[in-house]
Scaffold this active site. Structure first.
Site, PDB file in Angstrom:
ATOM      1  N   THR A 134       1.157  -0.572  -0.375  1.00 48.59           N
ATOM      2  CA  THR A 134       0.305  -0.284  -0.051  1.00 48.59           C
ATOM      3  C   THR A 134       0.696   1.058   0.147  1.00 48.59           C
ATOM      4  O   THR A 134       1.659   1.319   0.752  1.00 48.59           O
ATOM      5  CB  THR A 134      -0.877   0.205   1.256  1.00 48.59           C
ATOM      6  OG1 THR A 134      -1.537  -1.500   1.528  1.00 48.59           O
ATOM      7  CG2 THR A 134      -2.027   0.875   1.185  1.00 48.59           C
ATOM      8  N   GLY A 176      -6.124  -5.528   5.966  1.00 47.40           N
ATOM      9  CA  GLY A 176      -6.431  -4.924   5.918  1.00 47.40           C
ATOM     10  C   GLY A 176      -7.514  -5.781   6.160  1.00 47.40           C
ATOM     11  O   GLY A 176      -8.362  -4.656   6.682  1.00 47.40           O
TER      12      GLY A 176
END
Length: 329
Positions: free
Chosen positions: A180, A233
């Site tokens: 990310t 996540g």
């Protein structure tokens, strides 16, 4: 860094299994990209632009760099596609914009900002998000092949082979859960912002969406705190990690570094998750906790000097003495 008028920017390029066996060329390229992202974002702040401008400028650099799992160089889904997610939030107004599952948007963070600034919505997905991009204009669209890199394709092939053989992924953290990019900024007006962009998980299925584009989970900012997360996540969603850190700071008056460490290094691992985050408060304090081998990270403050680090045992310049939260001090 305690004066609100002194701009500060912090960035990350993902946390995970990042060991010192990275090739010198790759490490040099990653450090150069992180440095450029800091310089471009900080240039916005020095010019008197907003924290949102700085966040978008920094993330755009990392989206364009194939060394990171966002934009070009995003990982592949089970079906061999690149699905991109991003979010941005203005801590001053609490406005936010997010997009999920797009395939043709060159810089997802730019579209997320357009959703924030130019629509009445917070999150748009898939084809609708791309239709919005075309309608409002000014959003660069590309053929899906733009995002492909051979390294990411081979990671998918390995994962598919392990799927077929019913093997657990040997490098499950690297292959699946990480990658990310994000930024948090404090501008000369004392306003905070946060943004995050990702290509998701290698081999993900069924239109899975992680924490990055979910406001409060992977991305959050308010008047006193800004956070961008990177990690597994599902756990960041379940703990509402970014919001949780900011609530501890602004409502419970917990110091930023302790608040971030409690959520990232205690709460998430206690549930079986892992990862990292970058956090910034209204005083310009930077925290970059992670519980993995490394995290691509950096920050730049009043002296305008970029500080960049990758490995877990590498000094990133933010390590004030921090009592462990368990110590009760």
């Amino acid at each position: 860094m305690s004066h609100a008028a002194a701009p500060v920017l912090a960035i990350h390029g993902g946390a995970g299994v990042i060991k010192r066996d990275m090739s010198p060329a790759r490490e040099k390229a990653a450090r150069a990209a992180l440095t450029l992202a800091l310089q471009n974002g900080y240039a916005q702040l020095k010019a008197g632009k907003s924290a949102v401008d700085a966040v978008a400028a920094a993330i755009t650099v990392l989206e364009d760099d194939p060394n990171f799992n966002a934009g070009r160089g995003a990982v592949f889904t089970h079906d061999g596609k690149n699905e991109l997610d991003a979010a941005i939030m203005d801590g001053y107004s609490l406005k936010a914009g997010a997009i999920a599952g797009v395939h043709r948007v060159k810089n997802p963070i730019v579209l997320a900002r357009a959703v924030m600034d130019r629509s009445n919505h917070v999150m748009l997905m898939g084809e609708g998000a791309e239709a919005f991009a075309k309608e409002v204009g000014g959003i660069d669209m590309v053929d899906p092949s733009y995002f492909r890199t051979e390294e990411r394709w081979q990671q998918l092939q390995k994962a598919l082979k392990e799927d077929a053989e019913k093997k657990p992924h040997a490098d499950v953290e690297t292959a699946k859960h990480f990658g990310t990019v994000g930024a948090v900024a404090l501008d000369s007006q004392g306003r905070l912002a946060a943004g995050t962009s990702t290509g998701g998980m290698t081999d993900k299925r069924w239109g899975r969406v992680g924490d990055s584009p979910i406001i409060g989970a992977g991305t959050y900012a308010n008047s006193g705190c800004a956070v961008s997360g990177t990690g597994w996540g599902e756990f960041y969603i379940r703990t509402v990690a970014a919001h949780e850190i900011c609530m501890r700071v602004t409502q419970m008056r917990v110091p930023l570094k302790r608040a971030a460490a409690e959520v990232i290094n205690q709460e998430i691992p206690s549930m079986g998750g892992n990862g990292g985050a970058i956090a910034l408060d209204a005083n310009g304090t930077v925290s970059m906790p992670f519980n993995t081998d490394g995290m691509f990270r950096g920050w730049i403050g009043a002296d305008g000097v970029p500080h960049v680090a990758i490995y877990g045992d590498e000094d990133d310049g933010t390590a004030d003495p921090l009592p462990t939260p368990d110590a009760g001090t």
